[in-house]
Motif scaffolding. Sequence first.
Motif, PDB file in Angstrom:
ATOM      1  N   ASN A 238     -12.817  -0.545 -11.506  1.00 58.71           N
ATOM      2  CA  ASN A 238     -12.356  -1.856 -11.033  1.00 58.71           C
ATOM      3  C   ASN A 238     -10.839  -1.849 -11.194  1.00 58.71           C
ATOM      4  O   ASN A 238     -10.309  -2.129 -12.261  1.00 58.71           O
ATOM      5  CB  ASN A 238     -13.008  -2.966 -11.849  1.00 58.71           C
ATOM      6  CG  ASN A 238     -14.527  -2.906 -11.767  1.00 58.71           C
ATOM      7  OD1 ASN A 238     -15.129  -3.221 -10.755  1.00 58.71           O
ATOM      8  ND2 ASN A 238     -15.152  -2.494 -12.863  1.00 58.71           N
TER       9      ASN A 238
ATOM     10  N   THR B 267     -15.403 -13.671  -9.607  1.00 56.41           N
ATOM     11  CA  THR B 267     -16.848 -13.909  -9.609  1.00 56.41           C
ATOM     12  C   THR B 267     -17.173 -15.379  -9.835  1.00 56.41           C
ATOM     13  O   THR B 267     -18.299 -15.707 -10.194  1.00 56.41           O
ATOM     14  CB  THR B 267     -17.534 -13.059 -10.680  1.00 56.41           C
ATOM     15  OG1 THR B 267     -17.002 -13.398 -11.964  1.00 56.41           O
ATOM     16  CG2 THR B 267     -17.328 -11.577 -10.414  1.00 56.41           C
TER      17      THR B 267
ATOM     18  N   ASN C 165     -15.158  -2.322  -7.519  1.00 55.81           N
ATOM     19  CA  ASN C 165     -14.714  -3.567  -6.891  1.00 55.81           C
ATOM     20  C   ASN C 165     -13.191  -3.488  -6.821  1.00 55.81           C
ATOM     21  O   ASN C 165     -12.501  -3.788  -7.792  1.00 55.81           O
ATOM     22  CB  ASN C 165     -15.189  -4.766  -7.706  1.00 55.81           C
ATOM     23  CG  ASN C 165     -16.706  -4.813  -7.804  1.00 55.81           C
ATOM     24  OD1 ASN C 165     -17.404  -5.099  -6.837  1.00 55.81           O
ATOM     25  ND2 ASN C 165     -17.218  -4.502  -8.993  1.00 55.81           N
TER      26      ASN C 165
ATOM     27  N   PHE D 123     -20.447  -3.822 -13.011  1.00 55.35           N
ATOM     28  CA  PHE D 123     -19.378  -4.037 -12.037  1.00 55.35           C
ATOM     29  C   PHE D 123     -18.793  -2.667 -11.716  1.00 55.35           C
ATOM     30  O   PHE D 123     -18.142  -2.049 -12.563  1.00 55.35           O
ATOM     31  CB  PHE D 123     -18.289  -4.944 -12.614  1.00 55.35           C
ATOM     32  CG  PHE D 123     -18.733  -6.353 -12.894  1.00 55.35           C
ATOM     33  CD1 PHE D 123     -18.449  -7.368 -12.006  1.00 55.35           C
ATOM     34  CD2 PHE D 123     -19.444  -6.650 -14.048  1.00 55.35           C
ATOM     35  CE1 PHE D 123     -18.863  -8.670 -12.256  1.00 55.35           C
ATOM     36  CE2 PHE D 123     -19.856  -7.950 -14.316  1.00 55.35           C
ATOM     37  CZ  PHE D 123     -19.566  -8.956 -13.412  1.00 55.35           C
TER      38      PHE D 123
END
Length: 479
Positions: free
Chosen positions: A246, A204, A222, A219
């Motif tokens: 994630n 990021t 991802n 988040f």
Amino acid sequence: MIYFFRNYFYILFILSTFTFISCSKDSDDPVPQETEITVTTSDFSITIDENPTNGQVIGSVQGSTNDGSVTFSITEQTPSGAFSIDASSGELKVADESLFDFETNPTITGIVKVTSEPVSEIALATIFLTDLTENPVYEGDIQLKTQQEVIAFGAHRTKHITGTLTIGETQSNYSNITDLTPLSGLENIDGNLYIVFNGELVSTAGLENISSIGGDIAFVENLSLERIEGLQNITEIFGGLSLQTNLKLKTFNGFNQIRTVADKIILNDNPEILNLDWLSNLESIGQPISMSYNTKITNIDGLSNLTNMGIGFLSIQENPSLEDLDGLENVTATVTHLLINNNDSLLNINGVRNITPTEHVSIQDNELITNLSSLSNVVSLNYLTIEGNDSLLNLEGLNNLQNINNDLSIGGNLNLKTLTGLSGLTNVTNEMKILGNYRLEDLCELRNFLTNGNLGSYNVYGNFFNPTKQDIIDGNCSL
């Protein structure tokens, strides 16, 4: 006569020698002329939008030679340091994005030298910038679904978004976003920051200048994200913090300065997170933490500075490597639900000794927990569930429990032999279920309660000893 012949032969010898030398010289190859080296090139000109990003390819200066290859170099440029050139290919790239501003430098020029030693030629490089409409404030919500949209939005040099910024796709349509550096001018988001459903985003980096976010930070899904960075100016989250699914996330440089989170922290299905040290400055959260399916977390010691926790669900479930809850030992709080389930390596729950649940306690399928001594603050609940804790020997720690407004369930605790710890119980409004505790042989702790207390229904079976309610009242409560 002799003199004549002698001179005659001497003349013949001289003539033959001259002829031989002449013929020898005539047979040699001529000395080649040296080839002249030439270099060709041409001026380069292009028009691009202002506000590109560092490393963005601009184009290539052309150059060639009749003798090997050429090299490219910049001899001067205006403004200085604006672009770079690849010495082998002649490719031009943005070197300092701040100089590609139409209002300051509408045209950027440079002189490129194309060389094949010892010959060189000069090409003039000219970059014309297109003026873009800059919008320092974006009103409302914005979703960026592709890398092209990220670049285009960043080109407007927006500093402030009054709504929510969503980076990524929705549902399972993962975006192709790889780089957030075009958003480096962003400073404030009044709403939420959602970074969701990105299949290729690794970092990021690019969010370094954001100093405030007015809502949630999330988040979610991802799949390639490894590093959360660039949010180091955030010290307070005015909503919640959510990290879910994630799969490669392991580095959190962007969260090291967070001191308060106004809402809940959710950490679910992040298989590469090892600990919570990146929350070492966290002091206060508006609701309890929810942690599930984080397969490599071994401890939560990073929460040791946390002292304030709001009411709600404290849920720690399906973390198979988690060994203790010591990071919560400095928290004094009241929560509605305490759910500690399916943590296969959890040795104790000592870290929650200053936390008081008021509605539901569930301690299930924690194979190594031997006692419940940290639940001494529990006085009244709606539900109490103690199930599937294979190493649990007794219920000591529940001595102050008096009232259960709904169900009490104690089941499948394979080594539980007594109900010691329930001596203070006075009321179970609905059902008491004591099922499948294969070594349970002593239920005498319930005698006073079943004689004098209030019970909705009594359901005891599948244990080593299964006395009736009347058996226990009569004293036939153990083997």
